[in-house]
Design a protein around this motif. Structure first.
Motif, short mmCIF file in Angstrom:
data_model
loop_
_atom_site.label_atom_id
_atom_site.label_comp_id
_atom_site.label_asym_id
_atom_site.label_seq_id
_atom_site.Cartn_x
_atom_site.Cartn_y
_atom_site.Cartn_z
N GLY A 1 60.96 37.47 42.91
CA GLY A 1 59.52 37.44 43.09
C GLY A 1 58.77 36.92 41.89
N THR A 2 59.46 36.73 40.76
CA THR A 2 58.80 36.21 39.55
C THR A 2 58.23 34.83 39.82
OG1 THR A 2 60.23 37.46 38.06
CG2 THR A 2 59.15 35.51 37.16
N GLU A 3 56.95 34.63 39.44
CA GLU A 3 56.32 33.34 39.64
C GLU A 3 56.80 32.31 38.62
OE1 GLU A 3 52.08 33.58 39.58
OE2 GLU A 3 51.95 33.97 41.74
N LEU A 4 56.97 31.09 39.10
CA LEU A 4 57.23 29.94 38.25
C LEU A 4 55.96 29.10 38.21
CD1 LEU A 4 60.74 28.93 39.63
CD2 LEU A 4 60.27 30.12 37.48
N LYS A 5 55.60 28.64 37.00
CA LYS A 5 54.35 27.89 36.86
C LYS A 5 54.60 26.52 36.25
CE LYS A 5 51.22 31.82 36.70
NZ LYS A 5 50.09 32.46 35.99
N ARG A 6 53.73 25.57 36.61
CA ARG A 6 53.79 24.22 36.07
C ARG A 6 53.04 24.17 34.74
NH1 ARG A 6 52.10 20.39 41.02
NH2 ARG A 6 53.08 18.81 39.67
N GLU A 7 53.10 23.01 34.10
CA GLU A 7 52.44 22.85 32.80
C GLU A 7 50.94 23.09 32.88
OE1 GLU A 7 53.51 19.00 31.40
OE2 GLU A 7 55.55 19.58 30.82
N ASP A 8 50.34 22.75 34.03
CA ASP A 8 48.88 22.92 34.16
C ASP A 8 48.50 24.34 34.58
OD1 ASP A 8 49.64 22.99 36.80
OD2 ASP A 8 48.56 21.19 37.40
N GLY A 9 49.49 25.22 34.68
CA GLY A 9 49.21 26.61 35.02
C GLY A 9 49.23 26.92 36.51
N THR A 10 49.37 25.91 37.36
CA THR A 10 49.43 26.16 38.80
C THR A 10 50.82 26.70 39.17
OG1 THR A 10 50.10 23.87 39.22
CG2 THR A 10 47.74 24.37 39.32
N VAL A 11 50.86 27.42 40.27
CA VAL A 11 52.12 28.05 40.69
C VAL A 11 53.04 27.00 41.30
CG1 VAL A 11 53.16 29.74 42.25
CG2 VAL A 11 51.04 30.30 41.05
N ALA A 12 54.28 26.96 40.80
CA ALA A 12 55.28 26.03 41.32
C ALA A 12 56.14 26.67 42.40
CB ALA A 12 56.18 25.54 40.19
N GLY A 13 56.28 27.97 42.35
CA GLY A 13 57.13 28.68 43.32
C GLY A 13 57.48 30.05 42.81
N GLU A 14 58.55 30.61 43.37
CA GLU A 14 58.98 31.95 42.98
C GLU A 14 60.49 32.04 42.94
OE1 GLU A 14 57.74 34.87 45.85
OE2 GLU A 14 59.35 34.33 47.23
N ILE A 15 60.98 32.93 42.11
CA ILE A 15 62.41 33.22 42.03
C ILE A 15 62.80 34.10 43.21
CG2 ILE A 15 64.19 34.44 40.71
CD1 ILE A 15 63.38 31.85 39.37
N ARG A 16 63.88 33.74 43.88
CA ARG A 16 64.43 34.59 44.93
C ARG A 16 65.59 35.44 44.39
NH1 ARG A 16 62.98 32.87 50.35
NH2 ARG A 16 60.70 32.66 50.24
N SER A 17 66.46 34.84 43.56
CA SER A 17 67.54 35.59 42.92
C SER A 17 67.91 34.89 41.63
CB SER A 17 68.76 35.73 43.84
OG SER A 17 69.35 34.46 44.09
N ALA A 18 68.42 35.65 40.67
CA ALA A 18 68.82 35.07 39.39
C ALA A 18 69.94 35.90 38.80
CB ALA A 18 67.63 35.01 38.42
N ALA A 19 70.79 35.27 38.00
CA ALA A 19 71.92 35.98 37.41
C ALA A 19 72.39 35.26 36.16
CB ALA A 19 73.07 36.10 38.40
N GLU A 20 72.95 36.04 35.26
CA GLU A 20 73.55 35.52 34.04
C GLU A 20 75.05 35.40 34.24
OE1 GLU A 20 72.37 36.72 29.72
OE2 GLU A 20 74.04 38.02 30.33
#
Length: 365
Positions: free
Chosen positions: A304-323
């Motif tokens: 659910g973490t938001e991803l943002k572009r350089e201009d601050g607009t929302v690019a999308g969201e994380i669905r899953s992540a892992a190391e």
């Protein structure tokens, strides 16, 4: 690592897999955790050793959260073809196809694999989707000569990694050169079903055996050189391969083309539930977001973490992540739902603890 948790109210309901129940009585019982609707070993070796086995060797692991269902009756081919997004009638013998299951609005209700052996049809369904999908599918058996029959008494172990064929050969089991194919064999007094699933970085095998023989099969795989691996490393490897999981990366509000999983869709098979929406999207040529694989620099973000572009607009969201723990260090991968306009160009995205870049191809290790 990625979040393997499920809602607390469901934890007690998740049964232990046959392998988990067996290992719980070993001299050093592993920690169990809920995964895909079942309690399964969280880790069975050091994290780095588990990852190395998946990437460069061969890992033996639990698949006891998978369920099998036979589709029987005179109308089984016609009916099932009308319920899933991929081919059924034209499946060759001893082969399978990954499918999405839709509602009439084209929204994704779940996923499953259809297998054909001769004139027999079977479904592989993850335990966390089993009740929901069985209810959905049974609702559409109306005047059809069709019966969905759960196949109990068997469980599956997995064998994953680029050297899986070597271990299969050592124990006298057949290897399969093509993904999504299967075979049956009499082996050491048991009827064994061997499936080869879809993989991006490594070969993925599923071995179905009588539940009472799971311990014997596990011992043979270990003796033949497979490294035991738990669900935490399996989940991280899944994300690194870019293979989505329903309920995590794909959810009910998503449309099929938004998932980017075009190998789950067949556009020449005929009518099926939700097809009108899929064809409408196809004719218009686009959707407004896509599920994409990313590599991150920074801490592992929560779903659910938001991803943002350089201009601050929302690019999308994380669905899953892992190391992913590698010999050279760690790398962080994610699957995210990205807005179509943000996919243009190669600009990185930012989130609170780091940056993310789209991967144009599966990662190399």
């Amino acid at each position: 690592m990625s979040d393997l948790s499920i809602p607390q109210e469901h934890v007690a309901e998740a049964p232990a897999t046959p392998l988990a129940a067996l290992l719980a009585h070993s001299p050093a019982p592993p920690e169990l955790a809920p995964y895909r609707g079942a309690q399964t070993p969280l880790r069975l070796d050091a994290e780095a050793r588990e990852t190395a086995a998946l990437l460069a060797g061969v890992a033996a692991h639990d698949l006891g959260w998978m369920r099998r269902v036979a589709v029987r009756g005179e109308d089984r081919f016609r009916w099932l073809s009308g319920m899933v997004t991929n081919t059924v009638n034209d499946l060759p013998g001893n082969s399978g196809a990954w499918n999405l299951v839709l509602n009439a609005q084209g929204r994704i209700q779940g996923d499953l694999t259809v297998w054909r052996e001769g004139d027999n049809l079977e479904l592989d369904i993850a335990a966390d989707q089993y009740e929901r999908l069985m209810t959905h599918l049974n609702r559409f058996i109306i005047m059809d000569d069709v019966e969905l029959v759960p196949l109990g008494g068997e469980a599956a172990l997995g064998l994953t990694g680029p050297r899986a064929a070597e271990v299969l050969a050592r124990v006298g089991l057949p290897t399969l050169s093509t993904e999504l194919t299967c075979t049956r064999v009499e082996w050491n007094g048991m009827d064994l079903r061997v499936e080869r699933g879809f993989g991006v970085v490594a070969a993925h095998y599923g071995l179905w055996a009588p539940e009472a023989q799971i311990g014997k099969l596990w011992k043979y795989l270990r003796t033949a050189g497979a490294t035991p691996v738990g669900s935490a490393s399996l989940e991280a490897f899944r994300i690194a391969e870019g293979i989505p999981a329903y309920g995590v990366d794909i959810v009910e509000r998503d449309l099929p083309q938004e998932t980017s999983q075009m190998h789950a869709l067949n556009f020449s098979k005929g009518c099926y539930l939700g097809q009108e929406i899929v064809e409408r999207i196809r004719s218009r040529g686009n959707v407004h977001k896509h599920l994409r694989q990313l590599e991150l620099t920074g801490c592992v973000p929560a779903p659910g973490t938001e991803l943002k572009r350089e201009d601050g607009t929302v690019a999308g969201e994380i669905r899953s992540a892992a190391e992913l723990a590698l010999g050279s260090g760690t790398r962080v991968f994610a699957l995210g739902m990205i807005r179509a306009e943000a996919e243009l160009g190669a600009e990185p995205f930012t989130y609170a603890a780091g940056t993310a870049r789209l991967l144009p191809a599966p990662p190399s290790f």
